[in-house]
Design a protein around this motif. Structure first.
Motif, short mmCIF file in Angstrom:
data_model
loop_
_atom_site.label_atom_id
_atom_site.label_comp_id
_atom_site.label_asym_id
_atom_site.label_seq_id
_atom_site.Cartn_x
_atom_site.Cartn_y
_atom_site.Cartn_z
N CYS A 104 0.85 -1.18 0.00
CA CYS A 104 0.00 0.00 0.00
C CYS A 104 0.89 1.24 0.00
CB CYS A 104 -0.92 -0.01 1.23
SG CYS A 104 -1.92 -1.51 1.35
N TYR A 105 0.87 1.94 -1.10
CA TYR A 105 1.65 3.17 -1.25
C TYR A 105 0.77 4.37 -0.91
CZ TYR A 105 4.87 0.34 -4.11
OH TYR A 105 5.74 -0.61 -4.57
N SER A 106 1.36 5.40 -0.37
CA SER A 106 0.61 6.59 -0.02
C SER A 106 0.15 7.38 -1.25
CB SER A 106 1.43 7.50 0.89
OG SER A 106 2.64 7.89 0.24
N THR A 107 0.78 7.14 -2.39
CA THR A 107 0.43 7.86 -3.61
C THR A 107 0.78 7.02 -4.83
OG1 THR A 107 0.61 10.03 -4.69
CG2 THR A 107 2.65 9.10 -3.82
N VAL A 108 0.34 7.47 -5.99
CA VAL A 108 0.59 6.75 -7.24
C VAL A 108 2.00 7.07 -7.75
CG1 VAL A 108 -1.84 6.56 -7.87
CG2 VAL A 108 -0.55 8.58 -8.56
N PRO A 109 2.53 6.23 -8.67
CA PRO A 109 3.88 6.47 -9.20
C PRO A 109 4.02 7.87 -9.80
CG PRO A 109 3.11 4.31 -9.88
CD PRO A 109 1.94 5.01 -9.23
N GLY A 110 5.15 8.51 -9.48
CA GLY A 110 5.47 9.82 -10.04
C GLY A 110 4.98 11.00 -9.24
N TYR A 111 4.18 10.77 -8.19
CA TYR A 111 3.54 11.87 -7.48
C TYR A 111 4.05 12.09 -6.07
CZ TYR A 111 0.30 12.83 -11.19
OH TYR A 111 -0.24 13.21 -12.39
N TYR A 112 3.84 13.30 -5.64
CA TYR A 112 4.18 13.79 -4.30
C TYR A 112 3.21 13.19 -3.28
CZ TYR A 112 5.51 17.42 -0.88
OH TYR A 112 5.98 18.10 0.20
N SER A 113 3.69 12.94 -2.07
CA SER A 113 2.86 12.43 -0.99
C SER A 113 2.80 13.50 0.10
CB SER A 113 3.44 11.13 -0.45
OG SER A 113 2.59 10.59 0.53
N TRP A 114 1.60 13.90 0.46
CA TRP A 114 1.41 15.02 1.37
C TRP A 114 1.39 14.62 2.83
CZ3 TRP A 114 1.54 19.98 -0.16
CH2 TRP A 114 1.44 20.22 -1.53
N ARG A 115 1.85 15.54 3.66
CA ARG A 115 1.72 15.38 5.10
C ARG A 115 1.50 16.75 5.72
NH1 ARG A 115 6.01 17.01 8.10
NH2 ARG A 115 7.95 17.30 6.99
N PHE A 155 -8.93 15.41 2.04
CA PHE A 155 -7.70 16.19 2.16
C PHE A 155 -7.44 17.01 0.91
CE2 PHE A 155 -7.06 12.60 5.03
CZ PHE A 155 -6.60 13.23 6.17
N GLU A 156 -6.89 18.21 1.12
CA GLU A 156 -6.45 19.08 0.04
C GLU A 156 -5.40 20.01 0.63
OE1 GLU A 156 -9.19 20.71 -3.03
OE2 GLU A 156 -8.63 22.63 -2.11
N SER A 157 -4.33 20.21 -0.11
CA SER A 157 -3.25 21.06 0.41
C SER A 157 -3.70 22.51 0.52
CB SER A 157 -2.01 20.96 -0.47
OG SER A 157 -2.25 21.52 -1.74
N THR A 158 -3.23 23.14 1.56
CA THR A 158 -3.47 24.57 1.77
C THR A 158 -2.12 25.19 2.09
OG1 THR A 158 -5.64 24.07 2.69
CG2 THR A 158 -4.76 26.26 3.12
N THR A 159 -1.64 26.01 1.19
CA THR A 159 -0.32 26.61 1.37
C THR A 159 -0.28 27.97 0.68
OG1 THR A 159 2.05 26.31 0.91
CG2 THR A 159 0.54 25.30 -0.62
N THR A 160 0.68 28.77 1.05
CA THR A 160 0.84 30.08 0.43
C THR A 160 1.50 29.98 -0.94
OG1 THR A 160 2.91 30.41 1.62
CG2 THR A 160 0.90 31.31 2.62
N SER A 161 2.11 28.83 -1.24
CA SER A 161 2.74 28.63 -2.54
C SER A 161 1.67 28.25 -3.57
CB SER A 161 3.77 27.50 -2.47
OG SER A 161 4.17 27.11 -3.76
N ILE A 162 1.51 29.09 -4.58
CA ILE A 162 0.49 28.84 -5.61
C ILE A 162 0.74 27.49 -6.28
CG2 ILE A 162 -0.39 29.63 -7.85
CD1 ILE A 162 0.05 32.50 -6.81
N ARG A 163 2.00 27.16 -6.49
CA ARG A 163 2.38 25.90 -7.14
C ARG A 163 1.94 24.67 -6.34
NH1 ARG A 163 6.65 22.20 -7.80
NH2 ARG A 163 7.81 22.85 -5.98
#
Length: 192
Positions: A104-115, A155-163
């Motif tokens: 069980c991977y936290s994310t799919v291949p090639g992608y970032y995993s958030w915490r 879950f959805e990221s919330t950050t000041t970085s637009i990217r």
């Protein structure tokens, strides 16, 4: 990691129903970062293959891997409104060496995993929540489906970085299990 997993795999697991390994680290596609370098995921699971760990043959080997698998971000998509079989085959005399693994991977291949810096990884939070609630009633694949739904919808990221703002994540479960697996309490002869 190699030392710990080799030691664990060399134990006698005759009285065990399964083995579960959780690794929380950094990573990239196919590799996990350790304090002394990188290692391929297959190198870690190989310790528990039928060739290397005979007392776990036919028993589930569960791996939960919290690590990035690349640097891509999942932008998500906006959702529009929308509304057991029995295998009769004979038991084989020879089994595949990679039988009964669940990775069980936290994310799919090639992608970032958030915490979340305060609450921890989205994936591990979801596993804890789902397994705590359904662990005695659902098999592990049903629970991992609920884990995927929890991570995807809650879950959805919330950050000041637009990217990096408003990004999503979906876990990836790879199953070589040959039967349903439940976390039922073991009963002793006196309890039955």
């Amino acid at each position: 990691m190699h030392e710990k997993l080799q030691k664990l795999s060399s134990k006698d697991h005759s009285d065990s129903d399964c083995v579960a390994v959780a690794i929380l680290s950094h990573g990239d596609d196919g590799i996990i970062y350790g304090t002394d370098g990188t290692t391929r995921v297959e190198e870690l699971t190989e310790y528990f293959s039928g060739e290397n760990c005979k007392t776990l043959v036919g028993k589930p080997k569960l791996f939960f891997l919290q690590a990035c698998r690349g640097t891509e971000f999942d932008d998500g998509v906006l959702l529009k409104s929308s509304s057991d079989q029995t295998d009769a085959a004979p038991v084989p005399q020879r089994l595949p060496v990679q039988i009964d693994f669940l990775i069980c991977y936290s994310t799919v291949p090639g992608y970032y995993s958030w915490r979340n810096p305060k609450n921890g990884s989205w994936f591990i939070q979801a596993i804890c929540k789902v397994f705590d609630r359904y662990g005695k009633d659902m098999d592990v694949l049903q629970m991992m489906t609920k884990v995927s739904k929890t991570v995807a919808y809650s879950f959805e990221s919330t950050t000041t970085s637009i990217r990096m703002h408003q990004k999503k994540q979906i876990p990836c479960t790879v199953s070589m299990l040959t039967k349903d697996f439940y976390f039922k309490p073991k009963t002793t002869p006196m309890e039955t």
